[in-house]
Design a protein around this motif. Sequence first.
Motif, PDB file in Angstrom:
ATOM      1  N   ASN A   1     137.719  89.049  42.975  1.00 44.60           N
ATOM      2  CA  ASN A   1     136.966  90.288  42.770  1.00 44.60           C
ATOM      3  C   ASN A   1     135.527  90.020  42.349  1.00 44.60           C
ATOM      4  O   ASN A   1     134.612  90.760  42.730  1.00 44.60           O
ATOM      5  N   VAL A   2     135.313  88.974  41.557  1.00 45.95           N
ATOM      6  CA  VAL A   2     133.945  88.610  41.185  1.00 45.95           C
ATOM      7  C   VAL A   2     133.222  87.986  42.371  1.00 45.95           C
ATOM      8  O   VAL A   2     132.048  88.275  42.624  1.00 45.95           O
ATOM      9  N   LEU A   3     133.916  87.153  43.116  1.00 46.76           N
ATOM     10  CA  LEU A   3     133.278  86.481  44.254  1.00 46.76           C
ATOM     11  C   LEU A   3     132.806  87.486  45.306  1.00 46.76           C
ATOM     12  O   LEU A   3     131.713  87.327  45.868  1.00 46.76           O
ATOM     13  N   ASP A   4     133.597  88.523  45.567  1.00 45.00           N
ATOM     14  CA  ASP A   4     133.188  89.454  46.638  1.00 45.00           C
ATOM     15  C   ASP A   4     132.474  90.698  46.104  1.00 45.00           C
ATOM     16  O   ASP A   4     132.124  91.595  46.867  1.00 45.00           O
ATOM     17  N   GLY A   5     132.289  90.769  44.778  1.00 38.64           N
ATOM     18  CA  GLY A   5     131.531  91.877  44.214  1.00 38.64           C
ATOM     19  C   GLY A   5     132.347  93.107  43.881  1.00 38.64           C
ATOM     20  O   GLY A   5     131.789  94.113  43.429  1.00 38.64           O
ATOM     21  N   THR A   6     133.650  93.049  44.092  1.00 34.31           N
ATOM     22  CA  THR A   6     134.493  94.169  43.682  1.00 34.31           C
ATOM     23  C   THR A   6     134.340  94.425  42.187  1.00 34.31           C
ATOM     24  O   THR A   6     134.348  95.568  41.727  1.00 34.31           O
ATOM     25  N   ALA A   7     134.190  93.334  41.435  1.00 32.56           N
ATOM     26  CA  ALA A   7     133.977  93.423  39.981  1.00 32.56           C
ATOM     27  C   ALA A   7     132.659  92.747  39.629  1.00 32.56           C
ATOM     28  O   ALA A   7     132.207  91.829  40.318  1.00 32.56           O
ATOM     29  N   ASN A   8     132.080  93.210  38.535  1.00 32.18           N
ATOM     30  CA  ASN A   8     130.829  92.636  38.036  1.00 32.18           C
ATOM     31  C   ASN A   8     131.151  91.800  36.792  1.00 32.18           C
ATOM     32  O   ASN A   8     131.657  92.342  35.810  1.00 32.18           O
ATOM     33  N   PRO A   9     130.874  90.511  36.813  1.00 30.19           N
ATOM     34  CA  PRO A   9     131.218  89.681  35.656  1.00 30.19           C
ATOM     35  C   PRO A   9     130.424  90.072  34.419  1.00 30.19           C
ATOM     36  O   PRO A   9     129.250  90.420  34.508  1.00 30.19           O
ATOM     37  N   GLY A  10     131.098  90.008  33.247  1.00 28.76           N
ATOM     38  CA  GLY A  10     130.420  90.358  32.011  1.00 28.76           C
ATOM     39  C   GLY A  10     130.807  89.492  30.835  1.00 28.76           C
ATOM     40  O   GLY A  10     130.402  89.764  29.711  1.00 28.76           O
ATOM     41  N   GLY A  11     131.597  88.446  31.085  1.00 30.00           N
ATOM     42  CA  GLY A  11     132.001  87.557  30.007  1.00 30.00           C
ATOM     43  C   GLY A  11     130.838  86.719  29.505  1.00 30.00           C
ATOM     44  O   GLY A  11     129.833  86.530  30.199  1.00 30.00           O
ATOM     45  N   LYS A  12     130.980  86.220  28.276  1.00 30.29           N
ATOM     46  CA  LYS A  12     129.952  85.386  27.654  1.00 30.29           C
ATOM     47  C   LYS A  12     130.601  84.131  27.073  1.00 30.29           C
ATOM     48  O   LYS A  12     131.725  84.179  26.562  1.00 30.29           O
ATOM     49  N   MET A  13     129.872  83.027  27.116  1.00 25.20           N
ATOM     50  CA  MET A  13     130.395  81.769  26.586  1.00 25.20           C
ATOM     51  C   MET A  13     130.564  81.849  25.069  1.00 25.20           C
ATOM     52  O   MET A  13     129.730  82.423  24.365  1.00 25.20           O
ATOM     53  N   THR A  14     131.619  81.233  24.591  1.00 24.48           N
ATOM     54  CA  THR A  14     131.858  81.148  23.149  1.00 24.48           C
ATOM     55  C   THR A  14     131.633  79.732  22.622  1.00 24.48           C
ATOM     56  O   THR A  14     131.837  79.479  21.439  1.00 24.48           O
ATOM     57  N   MET A  15     131.234  78.843  23.517  1.00 25.03           N
ATOM     58  CA  MET A  15     130.933  77.460  23.146  1.00 25.03           C
ATOM     59  C   MET A  15     129.652  77.017  23.840  1.00 25.03           C
ATOM     60  O   MET A  15     129.368  77.449  24.957  1.00 25.03           O
ATOM     61  N   THR A  16     128.915  76.169  23.184  1.00 22.06           N
ATOM     62  CA  THR A  16     127.741  75.546  23.784  1.00 22.06           C
ATOM     63  C   THR A  16     128.209  74.464  24.742  1.00 22.06           C
ATOM     64  O   THR A  16     129.065  73.648  24.395  1.00 22.06           O
ATOM     65  N   VAL A  17     127.645  74.443  25.946  1.00 17.07           N
ATOM     66  CA  VAL A  17     128.044  73.455  26.957  1.00 17.07           C
ATOM     67  C   VAL A  17     127.028  72.323  26.972  1.00 17.07           C
ATOM     68  O   VAL A  17     125.851  72.550  27.270  1.00 17.07           O
TER      69      VAL A  17
END
Length: 815
Positions: free
Chosen positions: A608-624
């Motif tokens: 759903n994120v790849l094809d745009g059905t959904a809009n991603p909104g998560g945020k990282m909880t760790m520094t990469v």
Amino acid sequence: MEIYKNADYTVDERVEDLLSRMTLEEKAAQLCGDLPFELAKLGEGMEEALKEKYPDGHGRFTQYSIVGLADPVKIAEFTNRVQKYFVEETRLGIPVALQTENLCGYPSMGGTLFPAQVNVGCTWEPELVKEMTKIISQESRAVGINSAMSPVIDVARDPRWGRTYETYGEDPYLISQMGIHYIQGMQGEKKNGVACVAKHFLGYSETQGGLNTAATRLNNRELYEVFATPFEAAMREADVSSVMANYAEIDGMCVVANRAIAHDLLRDTMKFEGILTSDGAGILKTLTDFHIADTYEEAGYLAKKAGTDTEIPVGGSFKQLPKYVRSGQLEEAVLDESVRRVLKVKFEYGLFENPYVDVEKVKAAMTNGAKAGLSEKIAAKSLVLLKNNGVLPLREGTKVAVIGPHGDSLRYPVSGYTFPAYVEMLTAGAAGNESVSFNGIADEAAKAKESQAENPFAAFFSALTEEDKERIGDMNSVLRSMGAASLKDVLSQRFEVHYAKGCDITGLDESGIPEAVEAAKESDVVVFACGGNSGWVNVTGGEGKDRCRLGLPGVQQKLLETLWETGKKIVMVLYGPGIFAVPWACEHVDGMIEAFMPGPAAGKVIANVLDGTANPGGKMTMTVPRSVGQVPVTYNHRTGSGYSGTGGSTASVIFSGGYVDEDNSPLFCFGHGLSYTSFMLRDFHIEETTVPADGKIVVSCKVKNTGEREGDEVVQLYYHTKKAHVIRPVKQLAGFKRLSLNAGEEKKITFTLDTAQLGYYNEDMEFVVEPTVMDVMVGTSAHDIFFTGEVVLTGEKRNLMGSRSYTCGVDVEQL
């Protein structure tokens, strides 16, 4: 009627009455745990075995859900038989606690399977956690489980540690909020809830080399300010029933035998009145691994004397405690103190009034479409868009190559400490696989091997019927019954897909790379599904499964670079129990999604994120980090000691030279996450810039969706104490709120920050808030700060010990 049997009396009155009637052996029995596997295989002979083994009653059976691995009705029936013995056949009729690992759901057949907790953290939406644990609690209690060994509220700052996926990340405030809501949902109103055991107290995640159970090197200031804060928040705001001791040593002593931690900090400083339990075989390990006791019995004596209340999974040493009382080495009052805590939880959670379950209602109490829908919702909200140069969302008609070890897997996107992971672990353990790293059960298996007895893994399997084995044997069928579909299968319904596995997660076999290259050449865009997996057997992360490298495992990096040489656009989807340091990928691929382990809905929500059905909104909880050599690297490092200065991502003076072979800054910062729309923050306002030390700081701003589609943004409030006689972090999260906004929609958000949330140990080791000058910052990540304003705290130094605040008030107004 005895007072303790009469619900008209208070819990404390009932506890004292019951305690006054107990023998030493009955008291010790309440402090002991055991595994249920031997009983489960006995069938009709179980009642006689209970009489023989537990004549004085018993505290708890742990890992209890495994009894119902194949059938929830079976465990419910087993519950009633077990409780009937303890309630009706023992002298005092004390029900037994039934305990399991409920981190991501009731972990047996019929339970709703939720995403890994690292995913839950990435939603930045604690309200979802509470919804999740209400379901876990209800399903667990339906089969008789009344104690959950969760949540994991360790502060995870070292990505090498294999259990980071069980946590909510690196920030104490975010972890506190997730932990509070987790416990509130699980414990409910207590009478019908499931008592939580928050873990691991204390500093378990901060070990040398990132190795599980290795030495913890933390000073008293950091132990309390950082690592104890989520536990204290759980105690004050969620009334958590128990905490579990860290396996490892702090200052030369294992926590279970370390009175400075188990008593002085936990009881005197933090004023905790609940149960402190060992971790699985935590007391045994003080003998076998750490060698601080001469015998197993002595290990139990040392742990009891230090302040540990109960021993799991098997209470072999605590069963011997009456000997130390009779010899005068241990006061009976020490036992009484622990027994009070155990009995109090059993009374509070209704075990005396409702020890049995309604078997007829069990099937209806298990998972359903609405519950699975919440799991999918959490999974969808957890996905983090790390990078996007315009390749996403994929356009209709795009030819897609799905390549990588995760592309057609149902199991890999599922967390450890879940039904599928238990099946793998038990199967491997029963077959004699000594790489199983489930502490507690593995320790008991090692003891059984020495005595040539049946190991607990084999004991469990011998209790299964052929029908049971057939039901749980095909894990892919079980996952499909939960609605799981692979990423390849879901994308094939929407695009022309060319699939090639390319390589395994680990191993050096490159024979699949040519096929993957051909699939890429036939496509417009490559979706590279890569990363690691979690559990206890053949995994890249989990309990006792740590890493010394943070790059892609096996030959996945070589596969990626070979695919890049085709010239096709690449979208990288990262799965697994931990973050990956992939600077080459970040520079060369066109899009990156951090998926971690979203659970059975992984294929659908990622598609759903790849094809745009959904809009991603998560945020990282760790520094990469960019490489393992940067570890530890966190956004909230001390001033003068990390990669950034106080105002953002500018290097501090001490790092003016920096690494000679790497950039100082991380690959992705804490709180990072992109969207398919855009947001504007404006009209920042601090209500009063001079605030008394016992006052509140009120900060507001407006947030507008300036793009063309709906989306979510997480507004983050940070602060920095600029004037103190001790070094303070460059930035600390103080509040946050995830907002959903339609295109063009605007909302006003107001944070009310109690100064009692700003405490720290001063130079005299007093936990205070004191007159100072501080910066208050609002942004959308630790680096993306849109507003900084100065606030002056005035008045007298204020001692906060016992009166801290743990939650920042947030109000949202529709404009």
